[in-house]
Design an enzyme around this catalytic site. Structure first.
Site, mmCIF file in Angstrom:
data_model
loop_
_atom_site.group_PDB
_atom_site.id
_atom_site.type_symbol
_atom_site.label_atom_id
_atom_site.label_comp_id
_atom_site.label_asym_id
_atom_site.label_seq_id
_atom_site.Cartn_x
_atom_site.Cartn_y
_atom_site.Cartn_z
ATOM 1 N N ARG A 198 0.867 -1.174 0.000
ATOM 2 C CA ARG A 198 0.000 0.000 0.000
ATOM 3 C C ARG A 198 0.905 1.226 0.000
ATOM 4 O O ARG A 198 1.975 1.209 0.624
ATOM 5 C CB ARG A 198 -0.868 0.040 1.263
ATOM 6 C CG ARG A 198 -2.032 -0.912 1.266
ATOM 7 C CD ARG A 198 -3.175 -0.397 0.393
ATOM 8 N NE ARG A 198 -4.359 -1.222 0.497
ATOM 9 C CZ ARG A 198 -4.690 -2.180 -0.370
ATOM 10 N NH1 ARG A 198 -3.923 -2.432 -1.406
ATOM 11 N NH2 ARG A 198 -5.796 -2.870 -0.222
ATOM 12 N N GLU A 218 -3.557 7.717 -4.514
ATOM 13 C CA GLU A 218 -3.970 7.169 -5.817
ATOM 14 C C GLU A 218 -5.311 7.756 -6.246
ATOM 15 O O GLU A 218 -6.163 7.981 -5.392
ATOM 16 C CB GLU A 218 -4.077 5.646 -5.721
ATOM 17 C CG GLU A 218 -2.745 5.000 -5.405
ATOM 18 C CD GLU A 218 -2.870 3.495 -5.147
ATOM 19 O OE1 GLU A 218 -3.952 2.923 -5.352
ATOM 20 O OE2 GLU A 218 -1.872 2.903 -4.734
ATOM 21 N N HIS A 260 -1.264 0.594 -9.704
ATOM 22 C CA HIS A 260 -1.906 -0.349 -8.754
ATOM 23 C C HIS A 260 -2.611 -1.481 -9.512
ATOM 24 O O HIS A 260 -3.841 -1.601 -9.469
ATOM 25 C CB HIS A 260 -2.890 0.398 -7.835
ATOM 26 C CG HIS A 260 -3.211 -0.393 -6.593
ATOM 27 N ND1 HIS A 260 -3.640 0.178 -5.425
ATOM 28 C CD2 HIS A 260 -3.156 -1.723 -6.330
ATOM 29 C CE1 HIS A 260 -3.838 -0.748 -4.508
ATOM 30 N NE2 HIS A 260 -3.551 -1.917 -5.034
#
Ligand code: A2R
Length: 313
Positions: A231, A260, A278
């Site tokens: 993360r 993000e 991601h």
């Protein structure tokens, strides 16, 4: 009997959205788009469909008196206030295991990419620079030292792959895993000092926030590479940017970011990085399996059967 009403709090992979819509009355992000309409349906909402990145706060849970369960599409659930849910006896489910292979594969893709400069070399070729000379040399991966921060399901799967590359593997976790046979270090900083590649694969959330800080990067050193498939919150992004700019570390390959989908322009401008949006679990096969498991947890709940993959208290 009417179909259960659920609140979807994320933009999902369309086939999963379709699956949900076929079986439930789905209020798609109504709490954000139309709070007045949401207030009217809130008392009837029996489940939340969330993603790994979605935010489910204590306040949202409190607005849903009929809430019975929260199903997360993803293995990470750091955006969900699990404590608040469990206090009300509301179980939370996630999708572990089914994405382990893909995330581990992507960890190795990123490691190899940054070591050999694959995206940069491809850019070099595409830009017509090859006739001016060969591309610059990379870092040998086979036999190099790999440090894994978080030796859980995915960390172990990465280690197994790295063994195929003859890498010498060490790790750090909160509790030592003697059965792994790998060398243990009690902190990320101690581990970083002893490896060429530092692979981050812990959960996100408060317990790991900025675990990879300036001291860890300094310990990794000017020949060391950072890879993050966990993360964005696990790394101090500003410290990573400074370490990359100053040559404190050699490079970084990142699939996850603090904010993000916004990636700082300074990071995007650097040459010693590989950056992906991601996408570690992003294959057709795994998305299907994640959808089936997230959907299966909802179905199990409404059928009065045991949940398939509840997250621990
Ligand atoms: O809790 P421990 O000692 O068993 O170690 C876990 C480790 N971990 C940490 N390591 C160092 N410092 C910490 N503060 C810390 N907190 C947790 O991360 C364990 O070895 C690993 C997590 O493994 P699993 O629960 O099996 O998760 P999995 O499936 O490998 O997925 C990891 C994460 C997800 O939560 C997503 O955020 C991401 O990968 O895609």
């Amino acid at each position: 009997m009417s179909t259960p009403e659920i609140l979807s709090v994320a933009k999902f992979w369309p086939p999963y959205t379709a699956q949900l819509n076929e079986t439930y009355t789905v209020h798609d992000r109504l709490h954000q788009t139309d709070p007045a309409a949401f207030a009217l349906v809130a008392p009837r909402i029996r489940a939340i469909a969330a993603s790994g990145e979605a935010i489910v706060t204590r306040e949202l849970i409190a607005q849903l008196p009929a809430l019975e369960m929260i199903s997360v599409f993803g293995v990470g659930y750091d955006g969900v206030d699990v404590k608040a849910a469990h206090e009300r006896g509301i179980p939370v489910t996630n999708t572990p295991d089914v994405l382990t292979d893909d995330v581990a594969d992507m960890g190795m893709v990123l490691l190899l990419s940054i070591a050999r400069g694959v995206p940069q070399a491809e850019q070099y070729l595409r830009a017509g620079q090859w006739p001016q000379g060969p591309y610059k040399l990379g870092r040998k991966v086979t036999g190099a030292r790999l440090g894994i921060v978080g030796l859980g399901r995915i960390g172990q799967a990465i280690a197994t792959r790295a063994e195929g590359f003859g890498m010498r593997i060490a790790y750090t976790t909160r509790t030592e895993k003697p059965a792994s046979g790998y060398r243990y270090f009690p902190s990320a900083e101690a581990l970083a000092a002893e490896v060429d590649f530092l692979m981050v694969i812990t959960p996100g959330g408060a317990g790991t926030r900025k675990l990879i800080n300036a001291n860890v990067l300094k310990a990794l050193g000017p020949k060391g590479f950072l890879i993050n498939v966990a993360r964005g919150s696990v790394c101090d992004e500003q410290a990573v940017i400074e370490a990359l700019q100053n040559g404190t570390i050699a490079g970084a390959a990142l699939d996850v970011f603090e904010n993000e989908p916004n990636v700082p322009e300074v990071l995007r401008a650097l040459d010693n990085v590989v950056l992906t949006p991601h996408m570690a679990s992003g294959t057709w096969e795994t998305r299907r399996a994640m959808a089936d498991l997230a959907f299966g947890n909802l179905g199990a709940h409404f059928a009065g059967q045991p949940l398939l993959t509840p997250v621990p208290a």
